[in-house]
Design a protein around this motif. Structure first.
Motif, PDB file in Angstrom:
ATOM      1  N   VAL A 176      82.571  32.615 -21.828  1.00 54.34           N
ATOM      2  CA  VAL A 176      83.128  31.187 -21.866  1.00 54.34           C
ATOM      3  C   VAL A 176      81.858  30.827 -23.170  1.00 54.34           C
ATOM      4  O   VAL A 176      82.565  30.733 -23.946  1.00 54.34           O
ATOM      5  N   ARG A 177      81.424  30.725 -22.493  1.00 47.83           N
ATOM      6  CA  ARG A 177      80.443  30.580 -23.421  1.00 47.83           C
ATOM      7  C   ARG A 177      80.027  31.423 -24.802  1.00 47.83           C
ATOM      8  O   ARG A 177      79.761  30.775 -25.318  1.00 47.83           O
ATOM      9  N   ARG A 178      79.971  32.745 -24.609  1.00 50.46           N
ATOM     10  CA  ARG A 178      80.371  33.449 -26.132  1.00 50.46           C
ATOM     11  C   ARG A 178      81.267  33.007 -26.847  1.00 50.46           C
ATOM     12  O   ARG A 178      81.265  33.143 -27.905  1.00 50.46           O
ATOM     13  N   PHE A 179      82.425  32.587 -26.074  1.00 45.10           N
ATOM     14  CA  PHE A 179      83.934  32.169 -27.486  1.00 45.10           C
ATOM     15  C   PHE A 179      83.237  30.914 -27.558  1.00 45.10           C
ATOM     16  O   PHE A 179      83.223  30.360 -29.057  1.00 45.10           O
ATOM     17  N   PHE A 180      82.681  29.798 -26.892  1.00 45.32           N
ATOM     18  CA  PHE A 180      82.407  28.878 -27.876  1.00 45.32           C
ATOM     19  C   PHE A 180      80.799  28.466 -29.105  1.00 45.32           C
ATOM     20  O   PHE A 180      80.923  28.222 -29.803  1.00 45.32           O
ATOM     21  N   ASP A 181      80.181  29.620 -27.768  1.00 43.24           N
ATOM     22  CA  ASP A 181      78.717  29.682 -29.120  1.00 43.24           C
ATOM     23  C   ASP A 181      79.125  30.451 -29.914  1.00 43.24           C
ATOM     24  O   ASP A 181      78.192  30.310 -31.077  1.00 43.24           O
ATOM     25  N   THR A 185      81.689  33.437 -30.984  1.00 43.73           N
ATOM     26  CA  THR A 185      83.129  33.764 -31.666  1.00 43.73           C
ATOM     27  C   THR A 185      84.064  32.299 -32.276  1.00 43.73           C
ATOM     28  O   THR A 185      84.457  32.797 -33.479  1.00 43.73           O
ATOM     29  N   PHE A 186      84.468  31.060 -31.258  1.00 44.63           N
ATOM     30  CA  PHE A 186      84.121  29.825 -31.867  1.00 44.63           C
ATOM     31  C   PHE A 186      83.606  29.240 -33.457  1.00 44.63           C
ATOM     32  O   PHE A 186      85.018  29.171 -34.503  1.00 44.63           O
ATOM     33  N   PRO A 187      82.891  29.092 -33.755  1.00 44.11           N
ATOM     34  CA  PRO A 187      82.267  28.995 -35.132  1.00 44.11           C
ATOM     35  C   PRO A 187      82.125  30.199 -35.988  1.00 44.11           C
ATOM     36  O   PRO A 187      83.016  29.531 -37.550  1.00 44.11           O
ATOM     37  N   SER A 230      85.750  29.382 -37.676  1.00 45.38           N
ATOM     38  CA  SER A 230      86.157  28.552 -38.411  1.00 45.38           C
ATOM     39  C   SER A 230      86.729  29.195 -40.094  1.00 45.38           C
ATOM     40  O   SER A 230      87.383  27.825 -40.050  1.00 45.38           O
ATOM     41  N   THR A 258      89.981  29.556 -39.421  1.00 42.93           N
ATOM     42  CA  THR A 258      91.088  28.593 -38.254  1.00 42.93           C
ATOM     43  C   THR A 258      90.761  27.602 -39.310  1.00 42.93           C
ATOM     44  O   THR A 258      91.842  26.734 -39.627  1.00 42.93           O
TER      45      THR A 258
END
Lengths: 292, 282
Positions: free
Chosen positions: A198-203, A205-207, A210, A213
């Motif tokens: 979860v942490r990896r996704f938000f810190d 993967t998601f950035p 972008s 996205t």
């Protein structure tokens, strides 16, 4: 730029001629006509027209119906974008974990891209049909009385679901490509440092996702605003009580059914300005990617 | 995958299976409905499994159609759709590849202006200029014709940009070598550029075929003669006509037939389809 070129002067024009002819006759000329007609008012028989300046635009902007259409378009576009991108991102993350079965899942998820918006509308109209549909039957069990023919909310939900469904496959493919472009070493390093999934996704993967996205955000808004005419026409036809009368549908309805050429042309001009700004945003992005 | 977490893997599978089911639901429901008779819907409970009337319903629609709806047999509408989709896809590729060739390999006055004229078409989708475009096509006498269905949609900035990009990456030595061998521009185009852009053309064709087949608003406007109805536009007319009568099984059979060709193209040529999709967005 090519260093070596051919020197003919007439040939390039012959090569360009078909494309330019079609562009002028079916694109530029009609667009010019739309702009001209937006400043005119035709009499009831369509014989005489007189210059009325900005009257058509003023009438539009003070008409509650048009304001309603703007609002409906905004709600519709945002809902479709969030729903289809959200579902697609979830599926893309799941497929990104798969090694052997990724291809099979991808095949089973991308085919709705090929379904025409109008056909997508018909399919979901049938599923949600208040008398014989599957979903109202299920919803009835949980106590919800579904009826998109009389309820404004239900009608909006129906067109949003049908439009979002069709766009999931497109978003999915681009998200998968975006995820695969993220270097595995980054996520591995984070994992070694003790970051959970979860942490990896938000810190990480998601950035790093972008650019994808943002690109999809623009594409989806354009899709929801301009390519969903078929969905609306095949299901609600803008109703009930204007609840799903998006701008593109209103242009068609006022121009063809209502025969109000001046107002329809003014709406066309407003839509053109919208497409132009969205295209500019999109091309700006292609040049300077949004990155951290 | 970074670490082995069986729990997460199981969850991912669950999400994907759920996704596949939800995405596939409309197709399943439509297919099931198309294999029943009208009376099967009257009982109030919807059938969830295929019935025995598949061949009967489909052959009825393909050969005769629903006469009360004023639409021709579905086979005829599918043929019209096929002609329109092929004309649009091939037409767009043909005029775009020559345009890109002119823009990349020649220097002539007003070249920039020509480029911008093509670029502007990106910002003018049919939906925003329907009434005046319809007036132009009606004025040219193109209503109810294959030309009217396809030609106004053939201009393509996207395809021109794609080929421009492809040509720009081709080494300059190719032109020089062709020159030394005495080849003129058209010979160079035919014998070197065309063969080298074959995969790009195929990928683009897949995307454009789907685009052409799925056209809705435009065929709806320019066809009033049922002989020129396309299946995607015809299905709405059919659904309108049978709205009072419970003929959903026939409408759904038509919907399945309308989806079949483009979906088969996407699944059968998945690699080309993905390539085309990604390239046209660059």
């Amino acid at each position: 730029m090519k260093r070596t070129i051919f020197s003919n002067q007439l040939l390039p024009w012959l090569l360009l001629a078909p494309q330019l002819a079609i562009t002028f006759i079916f694109f530029l000329w009609p667009a010019g006509q739309a702009v001209r007609q937006s400043f005119l008012r035709e009499d009831a028989f369509g014989i005489n027209s007189s210059f009325v300046g900005l009257t058509n635009f003023r009438a539009l902007l003070s008409s509650p119906e048009y304001m309603n259409s703007l609002q409906v378009t905004a709600v519709f576009a945002v809902s479709v974008t969030i729903m289809s991108m959200g579902v697609a991102l979830l599926l893309a993350i799941a497929v990104d974990r798969m090694l052997k079965s990724a291809r099979v899942y991808t095949t089973l998820l991308v085919w709705p891209y090929a379904v025409a918006p109008a056909v997508a509308g018909i399919l979901w109209w049938f599923i949600f049909n208040p008398t014989i549909g599957v979903m109202p039957y299920v919803l009835d069990v949980v106590g919800y009385d579904w009826n998109h023919i009389s309820s404004k909310t239900d009608a909006m939900l129906l067109v949003v679901i049908a439009s979002a469904w069709k766009q999931i496959s497109y978003n999915f493919l681009f998200f998968v490509a975006g995820l695969q472009a993220i270097p595995a070493s980054m996520r591995e390093a984070a994992a070694i440092d003790g970051a959970g999934p979860v942490r990896r996704f938000f810190d990480i993967t998601f950035p790093l996702l972008s650019p994808t996205t943002f690109f999809l955000l623009v594409v989806n808004i354009v899709y929801a605003m301009f390519d969903t005419f078929g969905v609306i026409d095949a299901t609600t036809e803008g109703g009930p009580a204007q609840a799903t009368n998006i701008m593109v549908y209103k242009v068609y309805f006022d121009g063809f059914i209502g025969q109000n050429i001046g107002s329809s042309a003014a709406q066309s001009v407003i839509l053109m300005l919208l497409v132009i700004s969205l295209t500019v945003i999109q091309f700006r992005w292609v040049e300077k990617k949004v990155e951290y | 995958m970074i670490e082995n977490r069986p729990g997460l893997n199981a969850m991912a599978h669950l999400v994907l299976i759920l996704g596949v089911v939800v995405v596939g639901l409309p197709l399943w429901v439509a297919f099931v409905a198309s294999t029943h008779t009208a009376t099967d819907f009257m009982s109030g409970t919807v059938p969830m499994w295929p019935g025995p009337h598949l061949v009967e319903n489909y052959s009825l629609m393909l050969e005769r159609g629903v006469s009360t709806s004023g639409t021709p047999p579905v086979a005829r509408m599918m043929l019209n759709s096929l002609i329109m989709a092929l004309l649009i896809a091939c037409g767009k590729i043909a005029i775009s590849i020559t345009s890109a060739f002119a823009i990349v390999y020649f220097r002539f006055p007003l070249r920039g202006l020509a480029f911008w004229c093509i670029f502007v078409t990106l910002m003018l989708p049919v939906e925003v200029r329907i009434v005046p475009t319809f007036q132009v096509v009606a004025g040219l006498g193109l209503l109810n014709s294959y030309a009217g269905l396809s030609v106004p949609l053939i201009a393509s900035a996207t395809a021109t940009f794609l080929f421009r990009q492809v040509f720009l990456t081709m080494p300059d030595e190719l032109v020089e070598a062709a020159r030394i061998d005495g080849a003129g521009p058209m010979k160079f185009f035919r014998d070197i550029l065309l063969p080298l852009s074959r995969t790009n053309m195929a990928a683009l064709f897949v995307i454009l075929f789907i685009y052409g087949w799925n056209q809705y608003l435009w065929p709806l406007l320019v066809t009033t003669d049922s002989q020129y109805y396309t299946i995607v536009a015809g299905i709405k007319r059919m659904a309108d006509a049978v709205d009072g009568l419970p003929q959903w099984h026939l409408v759904m059979a038509t919907a399945v037939l309308a989806m079949l060709p483009p979906v088969a193209v996407v699944i059968g040529m998945q690699r080309l389809f993905v390539k085309g999709l990604v390239e046209t967005e660059k």
